[in-house]
Write a protein that holds these residues in place. Sequence first.
Motif, PDB file in Angstrom:
ATOM      1  N   TYR A  11       0.846  -1.181   0.000  1.00 26.22           N
ATOM      2  CA  TYR A  11       0.000   0.000   0.000  1.00 26.22           C
ATOM      3  C   TYR A  11       0.887   1.238   0.000  1.00 26.22           C
ATOM      4  CZ  TYR A  11      -4.483  -2.214   0.875  1.00 26.22           C
ATOM      5  OH  TYR A  11      -5.637  -2.941   0.750  1.00 26.22           O
ATOM      6  N   SER A  12       0.414   2.312  -0.623  1.00 26.41           N
ATOM      7  CA  SER A  12       1.102   3.592  -0.490  1.00 26.41           C
ATOM      8  C   SER A  12       0.971   4.015   0.973  1.00 26.41           C
ATOM      9  CB  SER A  12       0.486   4.633  -1.425  1.00 26.41           C
ATOM     10  OG  SER A  12      -0.881   4.836  -1.120  1.00 26.41           O
ATOM     11  N   TYR A  13       1.839   4.893   1.409  1.00 25.56           N
ATOM     12  CA  TYR A  13       1.848   5.280   2.819  1.00 25.56           C
ATOM     13  C   TYR A  13       0.551   5.953   3.238  1.00 25.56           C
ATOM     14  CZ  TYR A  13       6.667   3.827   2.962  1.00 25.56           C
ATOM     15  OH  TYR A  13       7.803   3.071   2.906  1.00 25.56           O
ATOM     16  N   ASP A  14      -0.115   6.623   2.294  1.00 26.95           N
ATOM     17  CA  ASP A  14      -1.389   7.261   2.635  1.00 26.95           C
ATOM     18  C   ASP A  14      -2.585   6.325   2.432  1.00 26.95           C
ATOM     19  OD1 ASP A  14      -1.732   7.191  -0.123  1.00 26.95           O
ATOM     20  OD2 ASP A  14      -1.715   9.365  -0.370  1.00 26.95           O
ATOM     21  N   GLY A  15      -2.332   5.113   1.930  1.00 31.90           N
ATOM     22  CA  GLY A  15      -3.377   4.111   1.769  1.00 31.90           C
ATOM     23  C   GLY A  15      -4.250   4.254   0.534  1.00 31.90           C
ATOM     24  N   ARG A  16      -3.982   5.249  -0.314  1.00 30.27           N
ATOM     25  CA  ARG A  16      -4.835   5.474  -1.483  1.00 30.27           C
ATOM     26  C   ARG A  16      -4.553   4.525  -2.647  1.00 30.27           C
ATOM     27  NH1 ARG A  16      -4.661  10.618  -4.041  1.00 30.27           N
ATOM     28  NH2 ARG A  16      -2.431  10.526  -3.698  1.00 30.27           N
ATOM     29  N   PHE A  17      -3.355   3.927  -2.676  1.00 24.04           N
ATOM     30  CA  PHE A  17      -2.968   3.069  -3.798  1.00 24.04           C
ATOM     31  C   PHE A  17      -2.399   1.746  -3.307  1.00 24.04           C
ATOM     32  CE2 PHE A  17      -2.544   7.475  -5.091  1.00 24.04           C
ATOM     33  CZ  PHE A  17      -3.347   7.495  -6.211  1.00 24.04           C
ATOM     34  N   LEU A  18      -2.556   0.736  -4.137  1.00 16.97           N
ATOM     35  CA  LEU A  18      -1.976  -0.571  -3.869  1.00 16.97           C
ATOM     36  C   LEU A  18      -1.144  -0.978  -5.074  1.00 16.97           C
ATOM     37  CD1 LEU A  18      -1.726  -3.121  -2.122  1.00 16.97           C
ATOM     38  CD2 LEU A  18      -3.819  -3.961  -3.215  1.00 16.97           C
ATOM     39  N   ALA A  19       0.128  -1.301  -4.850  1.00 11.88           N
ATOM     40  CA  ALA A  19       1.021  -1.786  -5.904  1.00 11.88           C
ATOM     41  C   ALA A  19       1.092  -3.300  -5.776  1.00 11.88           C
ATOM     42  CB  ALA A  19       2.405  -1.169  -5.757  1.00 11.88           C
ATOM     43  N   LEU A  20       0.792  -4.003  -6.858  1.00 13.68           N
ATOM     44  CA  LEU A  20       0.739  -5.470  -6.885  1.00 13.68           C
ATOM     45  C   LEU A  20       1.733  -5.990  -7.907  1.00 13.68           C
ATOM     46  CD1 LEU A  20      -3.090  -5.346  -7.268  1.00 13.68           C
ATOM     47  CD2 LEU A  20      -1.972  -6.207  -5.230  1.00 13.68           C
ATOM     48  N   GLN A  21       2.730  -6.731  -7.452  1.00 10.67           N
ATOM     49  CA  GLN A  21       3.714  -7.288  -8.383  1.00 10.67           C
ATOM     50  C   GLN A  21       3.484  -8.778  -8.527  1.00 10.67           C
ATOM     51  OE1 GLN A  21       7.846  -6.618  -7.450  1.00 10.67           O
ATOM     52  NE2 GLN A  21       8.470  -7.106  -9.526  1.00 10.67           N
ATOM     53  N   ARG A  22       3.292  -9.212  -9.767  1.00  8.21           N
ATOM     54  CA  ARG A  22       3.111 -10.618 -10.118  1.00  8.21           C
ATOM     55  C   ARG A  22       4.141 -10.948 -11.182  1.00  8.21           C
ATOM     56  NH1 ARG A  22       0.366  -9.624  -6.428  1.00  8.21           N
ATOM     57  NH2 ARG A  22      -1.827 -10.002  -6.068  1.00  8.21           N
ATOM     58  N   SER A  23       5.040 -11.874 -10.870  1.00 10.26           N
ATOM     59  CA  SER A  23       6.135 -12.198 -11.784  1.00 10.26           C
ATOM     60  C   SER A  23       6.829 -10.903 -12.178  1.00 10.26           C
ATOM     61  CB  SER A  23       5.630 -12.987 -12.987  1.00 10.26           C
ATOM     62  OG  SER A  23       5.042 -14.192 -12.549  1.00 10.26           O
ATOM     63  N   ASP A  24       6.844 -10.555 -13.476  1.00  6.83           N
ATOM     64  CA  ASP A  24       7.528  -9.334 -13.894  1.00  6.83           C
ATOM     65  C   ASP A  24       6.560  -8.203 -14.217  1.00  6.83           C
ATOM     66  OD1 ASP A  24       6.486 -10.319 -16.234  1.00  6.83           O
ATOM     67  OD2 ASP A  24       8.312 -10.074 -17.396  1.00  6.83           O
ATOM     68  N   THR A  25       5.309  -8.329 -13.820  1.00  2.00           N
ATOM     69  CA  THR A  25       4.305  -7.292 -14.063  1.00  2.00           C
ATOM     70  C   THR A  25       3.928  -6.607 -12.757  1.00  2.00           C
ATOM     71  OG1 THR A  25       3.411  -8.518 -15.947  1.00  2.00           O
ATOM     72  CG2 THR A  25       2.013  -6.817 -14.980  1.00  2.00           C
ATOM     73  N   LEU A  26       3.940  -5.286 -12.785  1.00  2.00           N
ATOM     74  CA  LEU A  26       3.577  -4.472 -11.634  1.00  2.00           C
ATOM     75  C   LEU A  26       2.349  -3.647 -12.005  1.00  2.00           C
ATOM     76  CD1 LEU A  26       4.185  -3.128  -8.864  1.00  2.00           C
ATOM     77  CD2 LEU A  26       5.664  -1.552 -10.111  1.00  2.00           C
ATOM     78  N   GLU A  27       1.327  -3.717 -11.181  1.00  5.11           N
ATOM     79  CA  GLU A  27       0.130  -2.908 -11.372  1.00  5.11           C
ATOM     80  C   GLU A  27      -0.064  -1.996 -10.173  1.00  5.11           C
ATOM     81  OE1 GLU A  27      -2.639  -5.964 -13.961  1.00  5.11           O
ATOM     82  OE2 GLU A  27      -3.212  -5.508 -11.894  1.00  5.11           O
ATOM     83  N   VAL A  28      -0.492  -0.773 -10.447  1.00  2.00           N
ATOM     84  CA  VAL A  28      -0.875   0.157  -9.388  1.00  2.00           C
ATOM     85  C   VAL A  28      -2.377   0.352  -9.508  1.00  2.00           C
ATOM     86  CG1 VAL A  28      -0.630   2.486  -8.462  1.00  2.00           C
ATOM     87  CG2 VAL A  28       1.359   1.307  -9.425  1.00  2.00           C
ATOM     88  N   ARG A  29      -3.075   0.130  -8.398  1.00  2.00           N
ATOM     89  CA  ARG A  29      -4.540   0.238  -8.380  1.00  2.00           C
ATOM     90  C   ARG A  29      -4.970   1.185  -7.268  1.00  2.00           C
ATOM     91  NH1 ARG A  29      -7.312  -3.184 -11.509  1.00  2.00           N
ATOM     92  NH2 ARG A  29      -6.093  -4.760 -12.592  1.00  2.00           N
ATOM     93  N   ARG A  30      -6.100   1.847  -7.485  1.00  2.00           N
ATOM     94  CA  ARG A  30      -6.697   2.678  -6.442  1.00  2.00           C
ATOM     95  C   ARG A  30      -7.271   1.760  -5.362  1.00  2.00           C
ATOM     96  NH1 ARG A  30      -8.397   5.022 -11.119  1.00  2.00           N
ATOM     97  NH2 ARG A  30     -10.395   3.920 -11.004  1.00  2.00           N
ATOM     98  N   SER A  31      -7.021   2.065  -4.122  1.00  2.00           N
ATOM     99  CA  SER A  31      -7.557   1.267  -3.018  1.00  2.00           C
ATOM    100  C   SER A  31      -9.068   1.404  -2.918  1.00  2.00           C
ATOM    101  CB  SER A  31      -6.934   1.692  -1.688  1.00  2.00           C
ATOM    102  OG  SER A  31      -5.555   1.501  -1.714  1.00  2.00           O
ATOM    103  N   SER A  32      -9.592   2.557  -3.281  1.00  2.00           N
ATOM    104  CA  SER A  32     -11.021   2.837  -3.104  1.00  2.00           C
ATOM    105  C   SER A  32     -11.912   1.947  -3.966  1.00  2.00           C
ATOM    106  CB  SER A  32     -11.314   4.302  -3.414  1.00  2.00           C
ATOM    107  OG  SER A  32     -10.951   4.600  -4.761  1.00  2.00           O
TER     108      SER A  32
END
Length: 157
Positions: A11-32
Amino acid sequence: MGAEMCIRDRYSYDGRFLALQRSDTLEVRRSSDGGLVSRYQATAFALSPNSLQMAVGDEQGRIAVHALDTGKALYQIESAHAGAVFALAYSSDGQLLASSGADCYGKVWQAAGGTFLHYLEANRTNASVSYTHLRAHETPEHPVCRRLLEKKKPHTK
């Protein structure tokens, strides 16, 4: 179909985003709402302590810094390492960015703009970096270490 391996989620420090790494792919998603903000090919990533930026390392030794909320590229360090970037970490004040890579070097950069500061040669390739109280620290498993900030060498690599 096999399940994708989860390497690292943060999670980002402010909790607004979640970074998800799967194998060599990284996704950033909104927590909301889980909405996709950005996607990268990545071997390593770090979220800045102010939740504004994300550093992404890749297989070619590049480090790119992006705006966390939009995914917009802010700057890129083309040849940060000779080979894959294995680990990235911001200092707790967000002023420094540390990296380690397949070239057996730990390096420290200014987080604003990516100016190289110094390096430390590691004794193995799978080292990681992290910061505690504005100092890099060492663990028995990962010796790219406290000396990053204590032992400055001129950049010749």
